[in-house]
Scaffold this active site. Structure first.
Site, PDB file in Angstrom:
ATOM      1  CD  GLU A 153      -3.023  -0.689  -0.095  1.00 28.51           C
ATOM      2  OE1 GLU A 153      -3.067   0.460  -0.565  1.00 28.51           O
ATOM      3  OE2 GLU A 153      -3.688  -1.630  -0.560  1.00 28.51           O
ATOM      4  CE1 TYR A 181      -6.840   3.391   0.096  1.00 28.73           C
ATOM      5  CE2 TYR A 181      -4.450   3.215   0.341  1.00 28.73           C
ATOM      6  CZ  TYR A 181      -5.646   2.764  -0.219  1.00 28.73           C
ATOM      7  OH  TYR A 181      -5.634   1.695  -1.060  1.00 28.73           O
ATOM      8  CG  ASP A 189      -7.687   4.187  -3.819  1.00 26.42           C
ATOM      9  OD1 ASP A 189      -8.888   4.164  -4.192  1.00 26.42           O
ATOM     10  OD2 ASP A 189      -6.851   3.378  -4.235  1.00 26.42           O
TER      11      ASP A 189
END
Ligand code: SF4
Length: 363
Positions: free
Chosen positions: A60, A143, A161
């Site tokens: 990520e 996030y 996102d």
């Protein structure tokens, strides 16, 4: 505001409830999930195997601002060299920064190390399994905490996102432009989160955004949730999300100095804070709005040697674009790090480009 809610959105193409939309997207995901090296396969997942939080977190962080094809070789190299978060945490900063070179956004690499060390030193090498615990780690924004929580721990977090914002803006035909619409898009995404299969749901939305609901040309004819989509029903889904006009990106000029001593190149370590902080770099002048004249460029050089112009390179950063004018010379200098020509691979791409241009011209 006149947006449909998740409860009413399905009415655009026939009365469909959010749970129906979810079922259709999850069943599409079961058949079409992308095979990515940080994911656990569908069959393994169904038998209770969970993704490794370290791998999910690393992927990520790498995927922010770059694409899966670009990030994947870095992910494979990192996990081969540092298979656990403890391995990464105990590595020297310079080694990790060099391995990160080419991914850009170097503040992220520094945060990566800070986070790895916090997990290793403060949590016994085990990532926290709550969204709050993840959020408390250094450098983990909302996030990433939500994504790791959903994918690694199956927490019903709201993972939003840019891809998910785009899908929501289209499904609900949100007219408010980004960035002001962010909160509204997040709220709409949150209405679709359930406690069933939260990790799969997050990844299904990601895959839909990446492979079907593409930014410029959404493939609506292949979309498993097209009958729920208000933007498609209107006829111009590619016009969502709306955006406020962007201010023009400013342009700057700088000089990069390619100084060689035999088969070595003079490098410097940039200050820890700021753009490309802590990275090895070519020595440069200040970066400013006005082009540098040759005499100004030579006046700002790191050594009083015979400089000559060797071309220039262009580079685009997030907040400005840059022309680096390149000066080349052979000679000696104080306060530099001499590095063999062949070791340029660890430089950030802007300096790698400049070094290549400088080295390809005679001193
Ligand atoms: Fe995106 Fe088209 Fe699907 Fe709507 S129908 S979610 S615009 S791909």
């Amino acid at each position: 505001m006149a947006y449909p809610t998740a409860e009413t959105a399905g009415m655009v193409g026939g009365f469909v409830q959010p749970d129906h939309l979810r079922a259709q997207l999850l069943s599409w995901y079961d058949a079409n999930a992308r095979h990515l090296p940080w994911r656990v396969g569908q069959q393994d997942h169904a038998t209770g195997v969970r993704a490794d939080p370290y791998r999910v977190w690393l992927s990520e962080v790498m995927l922010q601002q770059t694409t899966v094809p670009h990030a994947t070789p870095y992910f494979l190299a990192f996990t081969e060299r540092w298979p656990t978060v403890a391995d990464l945490a105990s590595e020297a900063d310079g080694e990790v920064m060099a391995a990160w070179a080419g991914l850009g956004y170097y503040a992220r690499a520094r945060n990566l190390l800070a986070c790895a060390r916090a997990v290793s030193n403060d949590h016994g090498g085990v990532f926290p399994d709550t969204e709050e615990g993840l959020r408390a780690l250094p450098g983990l924004g909302p996030y990433t905490a939500a994504a790791v929580g959903a994918i690694a721990f199956d927490l019903p977090t709201n993972v939003v996102d840019g891809n998910v914002e785009r899908v929501m803006a289209r499904l609900f035909a949100v007219d408010a432009p980004l960035p002001n619409a962010k909160l509204e898009l997040k709220r709409l995404a949150g209405e679709l989160v359930r406690s069933q299969r939260p990790g799969d749901w997050a990844q299904a939305l990601m895959d839909l955004g990446a492979t079907v609901c593409k930014p410029k040309s959404p493939l609506c004819e292949r979309c498993p949730v097209s009958r729920h989509c208000a933007a498609k029903a209107e006829g111009a889904p590619e016009t969502y999300p709306r955006r406020t006009a962007k201010a023009a990106r400013p342009h700057r000029f700088g000089v990069a100095y390619v100084l060689t001593r035999g088969d070595e190149v003079a490098l410097v370590r940039r200050p820890p804070k700021g753009l490309l902080g802590g990275m090895l770099a070519l020595p440069t002048s200040e970066w400013r709005a006005k082009r540098w004249s040759e005499s100004e460029a030579i006046g700002a050089a790191p050594a009083p040697v015979k400089w000559r112009s060797a071309g220039e390179v262009e580079h685009v950063f997030t907040h400005f674009s840059l022309t680096l004018q390149i000066l080349r010379a052979e000679g000696d200098a104080q306060d530099v790090i001499w590095s063999p020509h062949r070791d340029m691979g660890g430089l950030p791409s802007v300096f790698l480009k400049a070094a290549r241009v400088g080295l390809s011209s005679a001193a």
